[in-house]
Motif scaffolding. Structure first.
Motif, short mmCIF file in Angstrom:
data_model
loop_
_atom_site.label_atom_id
_atom_site.label_comp_id
_atom_site.label_asym_id
_atom_site.label_seq_id
_atom_site.Cartn_x
_atom_site.Cartn_y
_atom_site.Cartn_z
N PHE A 204 0.82 -1.22 0.00
CA PHE A 204 0.00 0.00 0.00
C PHE A 204 0.85 1.26 0.00
CE2 PHE A 204 -3.80 2.35 0.55
CZ PHE A 204 -3.58 3.31 1.52
N SER A 205 1.90 1.26 0.78
CA SER A 205 2.71 2.46 0.92
C SER A 205 3.42 2.85 -0.38
CB SER A 205 3.75 2.27 2.03
OG SER A 205 4.58 1.17 1.74
N ALA A 206 3.46 1.95 -1.34
CA ALA A 206 4.13 2.25 -2.62
C ALA A 206 3.19 2.87 -3.64
CB ALA A 206 4.73 0.96 -3.19
N TYR A 207 1.91 2.96 -3.30
CA TYR A 207 0.91 3.41 -4.25
C TYR A 207 0.36 4.78 -3.89
CZ TYR A 207 0.68 -1.14 -6.52
OH TYR A 207 0.98 -2.28 -7.23
N ALA A 208 0.30 5.65 -4.89
CA ALA A 208 -0.52 6.85 -4.75
C ALA A 208 -1.98 6.42 -4.80
CB ALA A 208 -0.22 7.83 -5.87
N MET A 209 -2.82 7.13 -4.09
CA MET A 209 -4.24 6.78 -4.02
C MET A 209 -5.09 7.94 -4.52
SD MET A 209 -4.17 3.70 -2.94
CE MET A 209 -5.93 3.45 -2.66
N GLY A 210 -6.15 7.58 -5.18
CA GLY A 210 -7.06 8.60 -5.68
C GLY A 210 -8.49 8.26 -5.36
N TRP A 211 -9.29 9.28 -5.27
CA TRP A 211 -10.75 9.13 -5.16
C TRP A 211 -11.37 9.72 -6.43
CZ3 TRP A 211 -13.48 6.38 -1.72
CH2 TRP A 211 -12.89 6.05 -0.48
N PHE A 212 -12.29 8.96 -6.99
CA PHE A 212 -13.04 9.39 -8.17
C PHE A 212 -14.52 9.27 -7.85
CE2 PHE A 212 -9.73 9.56 -11.49
CZ PHE A 212 -8.69 8.94 -10.82
N ARG A 213 -15.34 9.88 -8.68
CA ARG A 213 -16.78 9.71 -8.52
C ARG A 213 -17.44 9.70 -9.90
NH1 ARG A 213 -18.28 15.54 -5.67
NH2 ARG A 213 -17.99 16.87 -7.53
N GLN A 214 -18.59 9.07 -9.92
CA GLN A 214 -19.33 8.99 -11.18
C GLN A 214 -20.81 9.10 -10.89
OE1 GLN A 214 -18.44 5.57 -13.64
NE2 GLN A 214 -19.13 6.64 -15.47
N ALA A 215 -21.41 10.13 -11.44
CA ALA A 215 -22.85 10.34 -11.33
C ALA A 215 -23.53 9.72 -12.53
CB ALA A 215 -23.15 11.83 -11.26
N PRO A 216 -24.81 9.38 -12.41
CA PRO A 216 -25.53 8.76 -13.53
C PRO A 216 -25.45 9.61 -14.78
CG PRO A 216 -26.83 8.62 -11.53
CD PRO A 216 -25.65 9.49 -11.20
N GLY A 217 -25.08 8.98 -15.90
CA GLY A 217 -25.01 9.67 -17.17
C GLY A 217 -23.80 10.55 -17.37
N LYS A 218 -22.88 10.51 -16.40
CA LYS A 218 -21.68 11.36 -16.50
C LYS A 218 -20.43 10.50 -16.50
CE LYS A 218 -23.62 15.52 -14.40
NZ LYS A 218 -23.39 16.61 -13.40
N GLU A 219 -19.34 11.10 -16.96
CA GLU A 219 -18.06 10.40 -16.95
C GLU A 219 -17.50 10.36 -15.53
OE1 GLU A 219 -16.49 11.45 -21.47
OE2 GLU A 219 -15.39 12.17 -19.72
N ARG A 220 -16.59 9.39 -15.33
CA ARG A 220 -15.92 9.31 -14.04
C ARG A 220 -15.05 10.54 -13.86
NH1 ARG A 220 -14.05 3.50 -11.99
NH2 ARG A 220 -16.22 3.26 -12.61
N GLU A 221 -15.14 11.12 -12.68
CA GLU A 221 -14.51 12.40 -12.39
C GLU A 221 -13.51 12.24 -11.25
OE1 GLU A 221 -16.03 16.83 -10.83
OE2 GLU A 221 -17.22 15.03 -10.46
N TRP A 222 -12.31 12.76 -11.44
CA TRP A 222 -11.33 12.74 -10.37
C TRP A 222 -11.74 13.72 -9.28
CZ3 TRP A 222 -7.79 16.73 -8.97
CH2 TRP A 222 -6.82 16.35 -8.02
N VAL A 223 -11.60 13.30 -8.03
CA VAL A 223 -11.99 14.11 -6.89
C VAL A 223 -10.77 14.57 -6.08
CG1 VAL A 223 -13.24 14.10 -4.69
CG2 VAL A 223 -14.24 12.98 -6.71
N SER A 224 -9.89 13.62 -5.77
CA SER A 224 -8.78 13.95 -4.89
C SER A 224 -7.70 12.87 -5.01
CB SER A 224 -9.28 14.02 -3.44
OG SER A 224 -8.24 14.34 -2.55
N GLY A 225 -6.47 13.23 -4.64
CA GLY A 225 -5.39 12.28 -4.66
C GLY A 225 -4.38 12.56 -3.57
N ILE A 226 -3.65 11.52 -3.19
CA ILE A 226 -2.64 11.65 -2.14
C ILE A 226 -1.45 10.81 -2.53
CG2 ILE A 226 -3.67 9.78 -0.76
CD1 ILE A 226 -2.88 11.43 1.75
N ASN A 227 -0.25 11.34 -2.35
CA ASN A 227 0.92 10.59 -2.77
C ASN A 227 1.29 9.54 -1.72
OD1 ASN A 227 2.17 11.98 -0.71
ND2 ASN A 227 3.66 13.01 -2.02
#
Length: 123
Positions: free
Chosen positions: A29-52
């Motif tokens: 886990f410690s070797a991976y950057a992590m991201g949060w994404f979200r997807q609303a109905p009918g929309k593309e997946r959207e980046w929300v936040s990331g942490i190194n």
């Protein structure tokens, strides 16, 4: 086998808060950057936040800056997303993702994904 499991979603009124968690297993886990994404109905997946990897740097989409906070606990193999002052437009399925490199806003560059957790904000 790598698994990312999100939890903490739910139904909340506008102005409320939720804390999402994403527990990782099967990877360093410690070797991976992590991201949060979200997807609303009918929309593309959207980046929300990331942490190194070392949590020294965090990044936010303009739409959530000042309201959401990302953090990680490498000892627990978990990344969090604290969401405050929620708005109806935050309603979406939220996904966490792992990337063996620096944080990116491009979903196709991530190596692993969770199954998602639903967040619904009522007006």
């Amino acid at each position: 086998q790598v698994q990312l499991v999100e939890s903490g979603g739910g139904l909340v009124q506008a102005g409320g808060s939720l804390r999402l968690s994403c527990a990782a297993s099967g990877l360093t886990f410690s070797a991976y950057a992590m991201g949060w994404f979200r997807q609303a109905p009918g929309k593309e997946r959207e980046w929300v936040s990331g942490i190194n990897t070392g949590a020294a740097s965090t990044y936010y989409a303009d739409s959530v800056k000042g309201r959401f906070t990302i953090s990680r606990d490498n000892a627990k193999n978990t990344v969090y997303l604290q969401m405050n002052s929620l708005k109806p437009e935050d309603t979406a399925v939220y996904y966490c993702a792992a990337r063996l490199s620096a944080v990116s806003a491009r979903p196709h560059t991530y190596d692993y994904w969770g199954q998602g957790t639903q967040v619904t904000v009522s007006s």
